[in-house]
Design a protein around this motif. Structure first.
Motif, PDB file in Angstrom:
ATOM      1  N   ALA A 253     -18.821  64.101 -29.933  1.00  0.00           N
ATOM      2  CA  ALA A 253     -18.975  62.645 -29.938  1.00  0.00           C
ATOM      3  C   ALA A 253     -18.958  62.088 -31.362  1.00  0.00           C
ATOM      4  O   ALA A 253     -18.139  61.233 -31.699  1.00  0.00           O
ATOM      5  N   PHE A 254     -19.841  62.604 -32.230  1.00  0.00           N
ATOM      6  CA  PHE A 254     -19.938  61.976 -33.555  1.00  0.00           C
ATOM      7  C   PHE A 254     -18.824  62.395 -34.497  1.00  0.00           C
ATOM      8  O   PHE A 254     -18.492  61.681 -35.445  1.00  0.00           O
ATOM      9  N   ASN A 255     -18.195  63.544 -34.234  1.00  0.00           N
ATOM     10  CA  ASN A 255     -17.077  63.977 -35.074  1.00  0.00           C
ATOM     11  C   ASN A 255     -15.926  62.975 -35.002  1.00  0.00           C
ATOM     12  O   ASN A 255     -15.093  62.904 -35.894  1.00  0.00           O
ATOM     13  N   ASN A 256     -15.911  62.198 -33.916  1.00  0.00           N
ATOM     14  CA  ASN A 256     -14.797  61.279 -33.672  1.00  0.00           C
ATOM     15  C   ASN A 256     -15.214  59.812 -33.653  1.00  0.00           C
ATOM     16  O   ASN A 256     -14.436  58.938 -34.023  1.00  0.00           O
ATOM     17  N   ALA A 257     -16.460  59.522 -33.245  1.00  0.00           N
ATOM     18  CA  ALA A 257     -16.951  58.135 -33.262  1.00  0.00           C
ATOM     19  C   ALA A 257     -17.766  57.848 -34.520  1.00  0.00           C
ATOM     20  O   ALA A 257     -18.148  56.720 -34.762  1.00  0.00           O
ATOM     21  N   SER A 258     -18.036  58.877 -35.285  1.00  0.00           N
ATOM     22  CA  SER A 258     -18.893  58.824 -36.472  1.00  0.00           C
ATOM     23  C   SER A 258     -20.328  58.445 -36.091  1.00  0.00           C
ATOM     24  O   SER A 258     -20.716  58.579 -34.926  1.00  0.00           O
ATOM     25  N   LEU A 259     -21.111  57.984 -37.080  1.00  0.00           N
ATOM     26  CA  LEU A 259     -22.545  57.844 -36.887  1.00  0.00           C
ATOM     27  C   LEU A 259     -23.022  56.432 -37.215  1.00  0.00           C
ATOM     28  O   LEU A 259     -22.362  55.475 -36.881  1.00  0.00           O
ATOM     29  N   GLY A 260     -24.200  56.304 -37.830  1.00  0.00           N
ATOM     30  CA  GLY A 260     -24.754  54.988 -38.116  1.00  0.00           C
ATOM     31  C   GLY A 260     -25.826  55.075 -39.177  1.00  0.00           C
ATOM     32  O   GLY A 260     -25.883  56.038 -39.944  1.00  0.00           O
ATOM     33  N   TYR A 261     -26.708  54.091 -39.187  1.00  0.00           N
ATOM     34  CA  TYR A 261     -27.703  53.990 -40.255  1.00  0.00           C
ATOM     35  C   TYR A 261     -28.773  55.082 -40.221  1.00  0.00           C
ATOM     36  O   TYR A 261     -29.400  55.345 -41.245  1.00  0.00           O
ATOM     37  N   VAL A 262     -29.012  55.709 -39.069  1.00  0.00           N
ATOM     38  CA  VAL A 262     -30.012  56.794 -39.061  1.00  0.00           C
ATOM     39  C   VAL A 262     -29.567  57.858 -40.053  1.00  0.00           C
ATOM     40  O   VAL A 262     -30.335  58.294 -40.927  1.00  0.00           O
ATOM     41  N   HIS A 263     -28.307  58.278 -39.944  1.00  0.00           N
ATOM     42  CA  HIS A 263     -27.803  59.309 -40.856  1.00  0.00           C
ATOM     43  C   HIS A 263     -27.655  58.806 -42.286  1.00  0.00           C
ATOM     44  O   HIS A 263     -27.987  59.519 -43.235  1.00  0.00           O
ATOM     45  N   LEU A 285     -34.819  57.485 -36.120  1.00  0.00           N
ATOM     46  CA  LEU A 285     -34.018  57.131 -34.941  1.00  0.00           C
ATOM     47  C   LEU A 285     -34.547  55.921 -34.152  1.00  0.00           C
ATOM     48  O   LEU A 285     -33.799  54.960 -33.923  1.00  0.00           O
ATOM     49  N   PRO A 286     -35.821  55.910 -33.736  1.00  0.00           N
ATOM     50  CA  PRO A 286     -36.271  54.751 -32.947  1.00  0.00           C
ATOM     51  C   PRO A 286     -36.260  53.446 -33.749  1.00  0.00           C
ATOM     52  O   PRO A 286     -35.934  52.387 -33.205  1.00  0.00           O
ATOM     53  N   HIS A 287     -36.568  53.527 -35.049  1.00  0.00           N
ATOM     54  CA  HIS A 287     -36.638  52.312 -35.879  1.00  0.00           C
ATOM     55  C   HIS A 287     -35.262  51.688 -36.071  1.00  0.00           C
ATOM     56  O   HIS A 287     -35.115  50.460 -36.029  1.00  0.00           O
ATOM     57  N   VAL A 288     -34.249  52.525 -36.269  1.00  0.00           N
ATOM     58  CA  VAL A 288     -32.888  51.997 -36.417  1.00  0.00           C
ATOM     59  C   VAL A 288     -32.410  51.401 -35.090  1.00  0.00           C
ATOM     60  O   VAL A 288     -31.734  50.363 -35.070  1.00  0.00           O
ATOM     61  N   GLN A 289     -32.784  52.023 -33.970  1.00  0.00           N
ATOM     62  CA  GLN A 289     -32.345  51.477 -32.664  1.00  0.00           C
ATOM     63  C   GLN A 289     -33.052  50.159 -32.334  1.00  0.00           C
ATOM     64  O   GLN A 289     -32.478  49.314 -31.650  1.00  0.00           O
ATOM     65  N   VAL A 290     -34.265  49.967 -32.840  1.00  0.00           N
ATOM     66  CA  VAL A 290     -34.920  48.651 -32.702  1.00  0.00           C
ATOM     67  C   VAL A 290     -34.039  47.599 -33.388  1.00  0.00           C
ATOM     68  O   VAL A 290     -33.795  46.516 -32.851  1.00  0.00           O
ATOM     69  N   GLU A 373     -32.119  44.105 -47.733  1.00  0.00           N
ATOM     70  CA  GLU A 373     -33.468  43.745 -47.254  1.00  0.00           C
ATOM     71  C   GLU A 373     -33.756  44.398 -45.899  1.00  0.00           C
ATOM     72  O   GLU A 373     -34.861  44.901 -45.658  1.00  0.00           O
ATOM     73  N   GLU A 374     -32.750  44.342 -45.004  1.00  0.00           N
ATOM     74  CA  GLU A 374     -32.956  44.885 -43.648  1.00  0.00           C
ATOM     75  C   GLU A 374     -33.117  46.413 -43.675  1.00  0.00           C
ATOM     76  O   GLU A 374     -33.966  46.950 -42.950  1.00  0.00           O
ATOM     77  N   ILE A 375     -32.343  47.093 -44.515  1.00  0.00           N
ATOM     78  CA  ILE A 375     -32.495  48.555 -44.622  1.00  0.00           C
ATOM     79  C   ILE A 375     -33.886  48.890 -45.179  1.00  0.00           C
ATOM     80  O   ILE A 375     -34.565  49.791 -44.679  1.00  0.00           O
ATOM     81  N   MET A 376     -34.317  48.135 -46.181  1.00  0.00           N
ATOM     82  CA  MET A 376     -35.665  48.356 -46.735  1.00  0.00           C
ATOM     83  C   MET A 376     -36.730  48.148 -45.658  1.00  0.00           C
ATOM     84  O   MET A 376     -37.690  48.919 -45.571  1.00  0.00           O
ATOM     85  N   ALA A 377     -36.533  47.126 -44.831  1.00  0.00           N
ATOM     86  CA  ALA A 377     -37.498  46.842 -43.760  1.00  0.00           C
ATOM     87  C   ALA A 377     -37.577  47.985 -42.747  1.00  0.00           C
ATOM     88  O   ALA A 377     -38.647  48.326 -42.253  1.00  0.00           O
ATOM     89  N   ILE A 378     -36.405  48.600 -42.452  1.00  0.00           N
ATOM     90  CA  ILE A 378     -36.395  49.731 -41.508  1.00  0.00           C
ATOM     91  C   ILE A 378     -37.154  50.928 -42.119  1.00  0.00           C
ATOM     92  O   ILE A 378     -37.971  51.569 -41.462  1.00  0.00           O
ATOM     93  N   TYR A 379     -36.882  51.215 -43.391  1.00  0.00           N
ATOM     94  CA  TYR A 379     -37.626  52.296 -44.076  1.00  0.00           C
ATOM     95  C   TYR A 379     -39.134  52.027 -44.021  1.00  0.00           C
ATOM     96  O   TYR A 379     -39.928  52.919 -43.722  1.00  0.00           O
ATOM     97  N   ARG A 380     -39.511  50.767 -44.286  1.00  0.00           N
ATOM     98  CA  ARG A 380     -40.942  50.427 -44.308  1.00  0.00           C
ATOM     99  C   ARG A 380     -41.565  50.574 -42.921  1.00  0.00           C
ATOM    100  O   ARG A 380     -42.684  51.077 -42.773  1.00  0.00           O
ATOM    101  N   ALA A 381     -40.823  50.147 -41.901  1.00  0.00           N
ATOM    102  CA  ALA A 381     -41.315  50.272 -40.512  1.00  0.00           C
ATOM    103  C   ALA A 381     -41.514  51.737 -40.151  1.00  0.00           C
ATOM    104  O   ALA A 381     -42.420  52.077 -39.378  1.00  0.00           O
ATOM    105  N   ALA A 382     -40.679  52.621 -40.733  1.00  0.00           N
ATOM    106  CA  ALA A 382     -40.750  54.052 -40.417  1.00  0.00           C
ATOM    107  C   ALA A 382     -41.828  54.779 -41.215  1.00  0.00           C
ATOM    108  O   ALA A 382     -42.076  55.959 -40.968  1.00  0.00           O
ATOM    109  N   MET A 383     -42.449  54.099 -42.154  1.00  0.00           N
ATOM    110  CA  MET A 383     -43.490  54.757 -42.977  1.00  0.00           C
ATOM    111  C   MET A 383     -44.677  55.189 -42.105  1.00  0.00           C
ATOM    112  O   MET A 383     -45.257  56.227 -42.317  1.00  0.00           O
TER     113      MET A 383
END
Length: 383
Positions: A253-263, A285-290, A373-383
């Motif tokens: 799946a990911f070899n062909n559709a690639s990935l996202g912000y979790v990776h 994973l859950p924080h990025v899907q939120v 800003e949004e990526i920083m917010a996801i990192y902070r939520a995952a702390m």
């Protein structure tokens, strides 16, 4: 719709006790001198020696490079390349999980194309196929044995380079689940959650196709049904084999559709703090899907259903929430740390982590593009 391309090794051998027939296939390729790339752990367990003996019986000479780090580095690639050249090897065999596979890909790519592994960061930067490579997998998670992804830590910059190149696809992948029986509990959990991340990220990716969707959903179901059993009882060979198939499907799946912000985000944590990749993915994973739920709710609802949730009476939004609940429940059952703070990630590093995450090729196919800003917010939520 643009044409979609589907990459996969030409031969893939899966199943318990399948290593012998894979060795016969190697003999038929006609190679004479192999570089075996592994890590000190598998070397100490005698697995590398077992492979050498099996190759010898088939008239293939071999030499071992076992210096691969858990997050393989530019230095590891250079050191392995020296061993390869000194011994005139005509093929590379990786033995282990994602780390030896990625290191071996780096070695084989530079052996064929010259220069330095840093020259190939990005997408399809090489001119010709790498030296023929066989990947013998001992974990159920990264799917690196069958992908065109190669992740190498640049020690100078403290970042993980994503090398996405059709030329690093192995010619043969081997998933013999009997080699996975001795995998430690924590590694079983981390690599299993890595595979779940691959499947979910591929399913919500903007590059998803009907082929990758089918692989991703089946992988999600098999992981939800088998990971806890594989973690709780490592000798449960039915669960081990199911996880070997599941992580391979997630890889397709990911070899062909690639990935996202979790990776994209996990790579920065790995490069910065030398943390285990699967654990970083599982926490994020859950924080990025939120964050993704605002545009990918219908897709996340499908993922919730694949994980066993009854979404028949739910809206897309409710289904997306159910997916996030399922991910968190599975992570808890396999003892994934609750947050990044437990991994000693520092609040003050978040701005630079976010800057680097936005440059990572894996993030380009995330269903919604984020600001710094949004990526920083996801990192902070995952702390």
């Amino acid at each position: 719709m643009a044409a979609s391309v589907f990459y996969i090794p030409s031969v893939n051998i899966i199943g318990s006790e399948s290593l012998g027939s894979a060795m016969d296939t190697m003999r038929d390729y006609g190679w004479r001198r192999a570089l075996i790339v592994t890590d000190t752990m598998l070397s100490k367990l005698g697995m590398a020696t077992d492979i050498q003996n099996a190759l010898k019986e088939r008239n293939i000479a071999s030499v071992v490079y076992d210096g691969t780090h858990p997050n393989p580095t530019t230095g590891n690639v250079a050191a392995g390349l020296t061993v390869l050249k000194d011994n005139n090897c005509d093929c590379v065999i990786s033995l282990g999980g994602g780390s030896p596979h990625d290191c071996a890909k780096g070695i084989a790519l530079v052996a064929a194309n010259g220069g330095d592994i840093r020259d190939y960061e990005g997408v399809d930067r090489s001119a010709k196929p790498q030296l023929p490579m066989v990947a013998i997998n001992t974990t159920a998670g990264t799917a690196s044995e069958m992908t065109r992804f190669c992740i190498i830590t640049d020690e100078a910059r403290h970042i993980k380079m994503a090398i996405v190149d059709k030329h690093v696809t192995p010619v043969l992948s081997v998933n013999d689940s009997s080699l996975m029986a001795g995998m430690p509990t924590s590694l079983t959990a981390a690599t299993g959650m890595d595979a779940l991340t691959h499947a979910i990220e591929a399913y919500v990716s903007v590059a998803a196709t009907p082929i990758t969707d089918a692989c991703a959903l089946k992988a999600i179901t098999m992981i939800a049904e088998n990971l806890v059993h594989a973690v709780e009882d490592g000798s449960n060979m039915a669960a081990r084999e199911a996880m070997a198939y599941a992580q391979f499907l997630a890889g397709m799946a990911f070899n062909n559709a690639s990935l996202g912000y979790v990776h994209a985000m996990a790579h920065q944590l790995g490069g910065f703090y030398d943390l285990p990749h699967g654990v970083c993915n599982a926490v994020l994973l859950p924080h990025v899907q939120v964050f993704n739920a605002k545009v990918a709710a219908a897709r996340l609802r499908d993922c919730a259903s694949a994980m066993g949730a009854d979404v028949s009476k739910m809206s897309d939004e409710q289904g997306a929430q159910a997916c996030i609940v399922e991910i968190r429940a599975l992570a808890r059952k396999v003892n994934i740390p609750a947050g990044l703070r437990e991994l000693n990630v520092k609040e003050e590093d978040i701005p630079v982590l976010a800057t680097n995450a936005l440059k990572d090729a894996c993030g380009f196919t995330n269903p919604v593009q984020a600001t710094h800003e949004e990526i920083m917010a996801i990192y902070r939520a995952a702390m």
